[in-house]
Motif scaffolding. Structure first.
Motif, short mmCIF file in Angstrom:
data_model
loop_
_atom_site.label_atom_id
_atom_site.label_comp_id
_atom_site.label_asym_id
_atom_site.label_seq_id
_atom_site.Cartn_x
_atom_site.Cartn_y
_atom_site.Cartn_z
N THR A 183 36.89 49.96 35.26
CA THR A 183 36.52 48.57 35.47
C THR A 183 35.94 48.37 36.87
O THR A 183 36.34 49.06 37.81
CB THR A 183 37.73 47.64 35.26
N THR A 184 35.06 47.42 36.97
CA THR A 184 34.52 47.05 38.29
C THR A 184 35.53 46.21 39.06
O THR A 184 35.33 45.94 40.24
CB THR A 184 33.20 46.28 38.15
N ARG A 185 36.64 45.83 38.41
CA ARG A 185 37.68 45.03 39.06
C ARG A 185 38.82 45.91 39.58
O ARG A 185 39.94 45.44 39.77
CB ARG A 185 38.23 44.00 38.08
N SER A 228 40.32 49.05 42.38
CA SER A 228 40.15 49.49 43.77
C SER A 228 40.31 51.00 43.92
O SER A 228 39.96 51.54 44.95
CB SER A 228 41.14 48.75 44.68
N ASP A 240 41.99 39.71 29.85
CA ASP A 240 43.04 39.91 30.85
C ASP A 240 44.27 40.62 30.31
O ASP A 240 44.85 41.46 31.00
CB ASP A 240 43.45 38.56 31.46
N HIS A 269 43.48 44.21 30.30
CA HIS A 269 43.37 44.65 31.69
C HIS A 269 44.76 44.90 32.29
O HIS A 269 45.01 45.93 32.93
CB HIS A 269 42.62 43.59 32.50
N ARG A 329 43.84 51.38 36.91
CA ARG A 329 42.49 50.84 36.82
C ARG A 329 41.63 51.63 37.80
O ARG A 329 41.97 51.75 38.98
CB ARG A 329 42.47 49.36 37.18
#
Length: 152
Positions: free
Chosen positions: A80-82, A84, A109, A112, A118
């Motif tokens: 995901t681009t969300r 870190s 969500d 997610h 992630r």
């Protein structure tokens, strides 16, 4: 074996590319429906071309149906681009399931939050995202590299 999981894919050409990717790399492919296009056995065989006989394909009627099949020790890794954590800084295991969202909407969500980890592919500033198949190929390649090194 690493598994690739597609959450409600909506571009049929990408599904065909995923089928070939998984057949060539020896990865299982899981498709969580509904898809954004009609999906029947004839269309699956056409999309997979002659790779079909080498493909380990699992279809799930819903997110809940998919989750019910996960072994207790399995990890669900969301690309995901969300995120870190760069995928290159992550230690993969053979029982991992790599989850990719639909091309147009990603994942909701609840999906997610269900992920064990992630992961993100670092990109140049201002770039939105890579093609989902390219992303899967990059991360699967790193996972397979790590697992090959750890088994030597």
């Amino acid at each position: 074996m690493i598994r690739i999981v597609l959450y409600q894919p909506d571009i049929p050409q990408n599904l065909g590319a995923f089928m070939r990717l998984c057949a060539c790399l020896g990865l299982e492919l899981h498709v969580i429906e509904p898809c954004g296009f009609p999906l029947d056995e004839k269309k699956i065989r056409r999309a997979a071309m002659d790779y079909y006989t080498h493909l380990s394909l699992h279809r799930h009627s819903s997110w809940e149906a998919f989750i019910a099949t996960l072994p207790a020790e399995a990890r669900l890794l969301l690309l995901t681009t969300r995120a870190s954590t760069p995928y290159t800084n992550f230690c993969f295991r053979p029982d991992d399931y790599m989850l990719l969202g639909s091309e147009s909407a990603g994942v909701p969500d609840n999906v997610h939050h269900a992920a064990t980890a992630r992961l993100i592919i670092p990109m140049q500033p201002g770039m939105r995202s890579l093609n989902v198949v390219n992303s899967a190929a990059m991360v699967a390649g790193e996972a397979l590299r790590q697992l090959a090194v750890s088994s030597v």
